[in-house]
Each structure stands twice: as structure tokens, then as C-alpha cells.
Design a protein around this motif. Structure first.
Motif, mmCIF file in Angstrom:
data_model
loop_
_atom_site.group_PDB
_atom_site.id
_atom_site.type_symbol
_atom_site.label_atom_id
_atom_site.label_comp_id
_atom_site.label_asym_id
_atom_site.label_seq_id
_atom_site.Cartn_x
_atom_site.Cartn_y
_atom_site.Cartn_z
ATOM 1 N N LEU A 39 0.829 -1.212 0.000
ATOM 2 C CA LEU A 39 0.000 0.000 0.000
ATOM 3 C C LEU A 39 0.862 1.261 0.000
ATOM 4 O O LEU A 39 1.696 1.456 0.884
ATOM 5 C CB LEU A 39 -0.914 0.021 1.229
ATOM 6 N N THR A 40 0.635 2.089 -1.018
ATOM 7 C CA THR A 40 1.291 3.394 -1.109
ATOM 8 C C THR A 40 0.216 4.462 -1.179
ATOM 9 O O THR A 40 -0.684 4.389 -2.030
ATOM 10 C CB THR A 40 2.190 3.478 -2.360
ATOM 11 N N LEU A 41 0.261 5.439 -0.286
ATOM 12 C CA LEU A 41 -0.672 6.563 -0.316
ATOM 13 C C LEU A 41 -0.200 7.576 -1.349
ATOM 14 O O LEU A 41 1.005 7.829 -1.492
ATOM 15 C CB LEU A 41 -0.765 7.216 1.055
ATOM 16 N N LEU A 42 -1.157 8.188 -2.041
ATOM 17 C CA LEU A 42 -0.863 9.142 -3.112
ATOM 18 C C LEU A 42 -1.647 10.428 -2.907
ATOM 19 O O LEU A 42 -2.791 10.398 -2.447
ATOM 20 C CB LEU A 42 -1.261 8.555 -4.470
ATOM 21 N N SER A 43 -1.055 11.543 -3.286
ATOM 22 C CA SER A 43 -1.745 12.824 -3.295
ATOM 23 C C SER A 43 -1.052 13.749 -4.288
ATOM 24 O O SER A 43 0.175 13.798 -4.339
ATOM 25 C CB SER A 43 -1.746 13.448 -1.898
ATOM 26 N N LYS A 74 3.243 -9.414 -10.157
ATOM 27 C CA LYS A 74 4.525 -8.933 -10.682
ATOM 28 C C LYS A 74 4.291 -7.942 -11.833
ATOM 29 O O LYS A 74 3.641 -8.286 -12.820
ATOM 30 C CB LYS A 74 5.346 -10.120 -11.171
ATOM 31 N N ASN A 75 4.772 -6.703 -11.684
ATOM 32 C CA ASN A 75 4.712 -5.644 -12.696
ATOM 33 C C ASN A 75 3.308 -5.106 -12.969
ATOM 34 O O ASN A 75 3.123 -4.323 -13.896
ATOM 35 C CB ASN A 75 5.344 -6.076 -14.014
ATOM 36 N N ILE A 76 2.292 -5.523 -12.206
ATOM 37 C CA ILE A 76 0.917 -5.029 -12.396
ATOM 38 C C ILE A 76 0.445 -4.399 -11.099
ATOM 39 O O ILE A 76 0.616 -4.970 -10.022
ATOM 40 C CB ILE A 76 -0.042 -6.160 -12.814
ATOM 41 N N GLY A 77 -0.162 -3.207 -11.205
ATOM 42 C CA GLY A 77 -0.637 -2.515 -10.013
ATOM 43 C C GLY A 77 -1.971 -1.829 -10.242
ATOM 44 O O GLY A 77 -2.388 -1.603 -11.385
ATOM 45 N N THR A 101 -7.264 2.612 -12.051
ATOM 46 C CA THR A 101 -6.355 2.408 -13.171
ATOM 47 C C THR A 101 -5.476 1.191 -12.921
ATOM 48 O O THR A 101 -4.870 1.066 -11.855
ATOM 49 C CB THR A 101 -5.446 3.644 -13.367
ATOM 50 N N LEU A 102 -5.407 0.300 -13.898
ATOM 51 C CA LEU A 102 -4.468 -0.819 -13.872
ATOM 52 C C LEU A 102 -3.240 -0.409 -14.673
ATOM 53 O O LEU A 102 -3.371 0.165 -15.758
ATOM 54 C CB LEU A 102 -5.082 -2.068 -14.492
ATOM 55 N N SER A 103 -2.063 -0.706 -14.124
ATOM 56 C CA SER A 103 -0.830 -0.343 -14.819
ATOM 57 C C SER A 103 0.089 -1.554 -14.928
ATOM 58 O O SER A 103 0.089 -2.434 -14.066
ATOM 59 C CB SER A 103 -0.118 0.793 -14.094
ATOM 60 N N SER A 105 4.176 -2.309 -15.651
ATOM 61 C CA SER A 105 5.532 -1.774 -15.773
ATOM 62 C C SER A 105 6.382 -2.745 -16.574
ATOM 63 O O SER A 105 6.717 -3.833 -16.106
ATOM 64 C CB SER A 105 6.145 -1.559 -14.389
ATOM 65 N N ALA A 106 6.724 -2.338 -17.786
ATOM 66 C CA ALA A 106 7.547 -3.168 -18.664
ATOM 67 C C ALA A 106 9.019 -2.952 -18.337
ATOM 68 O O ALA A 106 9.396 -1.920 -17.774
ATOM 69 C CB ALA A 106 7.264 -2.808 -20.119
ATOM 70 N N PRO A 107 9.858 -3.901 -18.674
ATOM 71 C CA PRO A 107 11.299 -3.714 -18.471
ATOM 72 C C PRO A 107 11.792 -2.467 -19.228
ATOM 73 O O PRO A 107 11.276 -2.132 -20.284
ATOM 74 C CB PRO A 107 11.911 -4.989 -19.062
ATOM 75 N N GLY A 108 12.745 -1.772 -18.644
ATOM 76 C CA GLY A 108 13.324 -0.609 -19.301
ATOM 77 C C GLY A 108 12.688 0.712 -18.943
ATOM 78 O O GLY A 108 13.038 1.735 -19.514
ATOM 79 N N GLY A 109 11.724 0.727 -18.028
ATOM 80 C CA GLY A 109 11.149 1.987 -17.571
ATOM 81 C C GLY A 109 9.894 2.444 -18.276
ATOM 82 O O GLY A 109 9.408 3.544 -18.035
ATOM 83 N N THR A 110 9.329 1.645 -19.162
ATOM 84 C CA THR A 110 8.082 2.015 -19.832
ATOM 85 C C THR A 110 6.903 1.455 -19.045
ATOM 86 O O THR A 110 6.939 0.326 -18.579
ATOM 87 C CB THR A 110 8.050 1.473 -21.274
ATOM 88 N N GLN A 111 5.858 2.262 -18.900
ATOM 89 C CA GLN A 111 4.663 1.839 -18.168
ATOM 90 C C GLN A 111 3.435 2.066 -19.047
ATOM 91 O O GLN A 111 3.296 3.114 -19.678
ATOM 92 C CB GLN A 111 4.520 2.616 -16.867
ATOM 93 N N PHE A 112 2.547 1.079 -19.084
ATOM 94 C CA PHE A 112 1.290 1.164 -19.812
ATOM 95 C C PHE A 112 0.163 1.159 -18.788
ATOM 96 O O PHE A 112 0.244 0.471 -17.773
ATOM 97 C CB PHE A 112 1.142 -0.023 -20.759
ATOM 98 N N ALA A 113 -0.903 1.915 -19.063
ATOM 99 C CA ALA A 113 -2.006 2.008 -18.107
ATOM 100 C C ALA A 113 -3.345 2.135 -18.829
ATOM 101 O O ALA A 113 -3.414 2.663 -19.938
ATOM 102 C CB ALA A 113 -1.803 3.206 -17.183
ATOM 103 N N GLY A 114 -4.398 1.661 -18.172
ATOM 104 C CA GLY A 114 -5.763 1.813 -18.659
ATOM 105 C C GLY A 114 -6.701 1.863 -17.468
ATOM 106 O O GLY A 114 -6.445 1.218 -16.448
ATOM 107 N N GLY A 115 -7.754 2.667 -17.589
ATOM 108 C CA GLY A 115 -8.636 2.783 -16.437
ATOM 109 C C GLY A 115 -9.998 3.355 -16.755
ATOM 110 O O GLY A 115 -10.307 3.707 -17.900
ATOM 111 N N VAL A 116 -10.801 3.466 -15.701
ATOM 112 C CA VAL A 116 -12.170 3.963 -15.771
ATOM 113 C C VAL A 116 -12.346 5.060 -14.731
ATOM 114 O O VAL A 116 -11.826 4.956 -13.621
ATOM 115 C CB VAL A 116 -13.174 2.811 -15.497
ATOM 116 N N THR A 117 -13.086 6.113 -15.101
ATOM 117 C CA THR A 117 -13.407 7.207 -14.197
ATOM 118 C C THR A 117 -14.917 7.343 -14.104
ATOM 119 O O THR A 117 -15.608 7.323 -15.132
ATOM 120 C CB THR A 117 -12.793 8.533 -14.700
ATOM 121 N N LEU A 118 -15.432 7.494 -12.874
ATOM 122 C CA LEU A 118 -16.859 7.708 -12.645
ATOM 123 C C LEU A 118 -17.060 9.103 -12.074
ATOM 124 O O LEU A 118 -16.450 9.457 -11.064
ATOM 125 C CB LEU A 118 -17.407 6.668 -11.663
ATOM 126 N N GLY A 119 -17.910 9.899 -12.719
ATOM 127 C CA GLY A 119 -18.203 11.246 -12.243
ATOM 128 C C GLY A 119 -19.082 11.222 -11.008
ATOM 129 O O GLY A 119 -19.991 10.395 -10.894
#
Length: 137
Positions: A39-43, A74-77, A101-103, A105-119
Motif C-alpha cells: 500500500l502506497t498513499l498518493l496525493s 509482478k509488474n501489475i498494479g 487504473t491498472l498499470s 511496468s515493462a522492463p526498461g522503464g516504460t509503463q502502460f495504463a488503462g482505467g475507468v473514471t466515474l463522475g
């Protein structure tokens, strides 16, 4: 703690009411604190200068969010955030939303992400879907 920048290119059609036709630019602080390995808190907080096309008077925007990141495999968050923004037009409701958002992390520092937002407010779109990538140096 990190410093971030945002740039929105005027890609949407102003004639169709989909965008301002102007460039937006912002700067902000991003904070992350690992509580434990799962668990990492974000702001985050950003200030954005909103482009003003002729005949319009938009307010600049303040954005704040708070949430968490949790590694799932592994590599998915998973990142979950509650976000609020100031309305760019006087008299409009401040947009508020929650996103997941699911992300990957590929080798070499590239990250791919996809997600959903609800208003969560009248000032927010009801549903949003997003995808992206980033590269760290």
C-alpha cells in the motif's frame, strides 16, 4: 515528492463544442508515501493555466487528488483516486470523480495504463475511459 508538468494540446474541434482550440499548461506536486509493501498513499496538486479563446473567459484550474496504489502481481498494479477540480466557468459545479487504473511496468522503464473514471458531480462526465503510457529516464 515530485514536480510534474502537464500540457494539453488543442486537438478537439472547437466548432463542434468539444474543446477550446487553445493550449493548456500546468505544474504541480505529486506525493507518494509507501505505508507497507502492499500500500502506497498518493496525493497530487496541480495548477493549470487554461487557454482562453476569443469571446471566452475561462478560470484557471486547481486540481487535488488523494488515493492509493497497490501492487496486484509482478509488474501489475492498481491505483484508485478521488479527484476534485475547480470549475473553469463561474457558476458551474466543481468536477469530482473517482477513478481506477491498472498499470503494467515493462522492463526498461516504460509503463502502460488503462482505467475507468466515474463522475460524482454535475460538473463531471458520467463515465470516462482512458489509456496511456509513460517512459522514465
Amino acid at each position: 515528492l515530485g514536480l510534474g508538468g502537464k500540457l494539453k494540446l488543442p486537438a478537439a474541434s472547437r466548432n463542434k463544442g468539444l474543446g477550446t482550440g487553445e493550449l493548456d499548461a500546468g505544474v504541480g506536486l505529486e506525493f507518494a508515501k509507501e505505508i507497507n509493501p502492499s500500500l502506497t498513499l498518493l496525493s497530487d496538486g496541480y495548477y493549470t493555466i487554461v487557454g482562453d479563446p476569443a469571446g471566452a473567459d475561462f478560470n484557471n484550474e486547481i486540481m487535488l487528488d488523494v488515493g492509493f496504489y497497490s501492487p496486484l502481481h509482478k509488474n501489475i498494479g492498481l491505483t484508485v483516486l478521488y479527484e476534485t477540480r475547480s470549475a473553469i466557468l463561474d457558476g458551474n459545479a466543481d468536477p469530482r470523480s473517482v477513478s481506477g487504473t491498472l498499470s503494467y511496468s515493462a522492463p526498461g522503464g516504460t509503463q502502460f495504463a488503462g482505467g475507468v473514471t466515474l463522475g460524482l458531480s454535475d460538473g463531471s462526465p458520467g463515465l470516462g475511459i482512458g489509456a496511456g503510457f509513460s517512459r522514465q529516464f
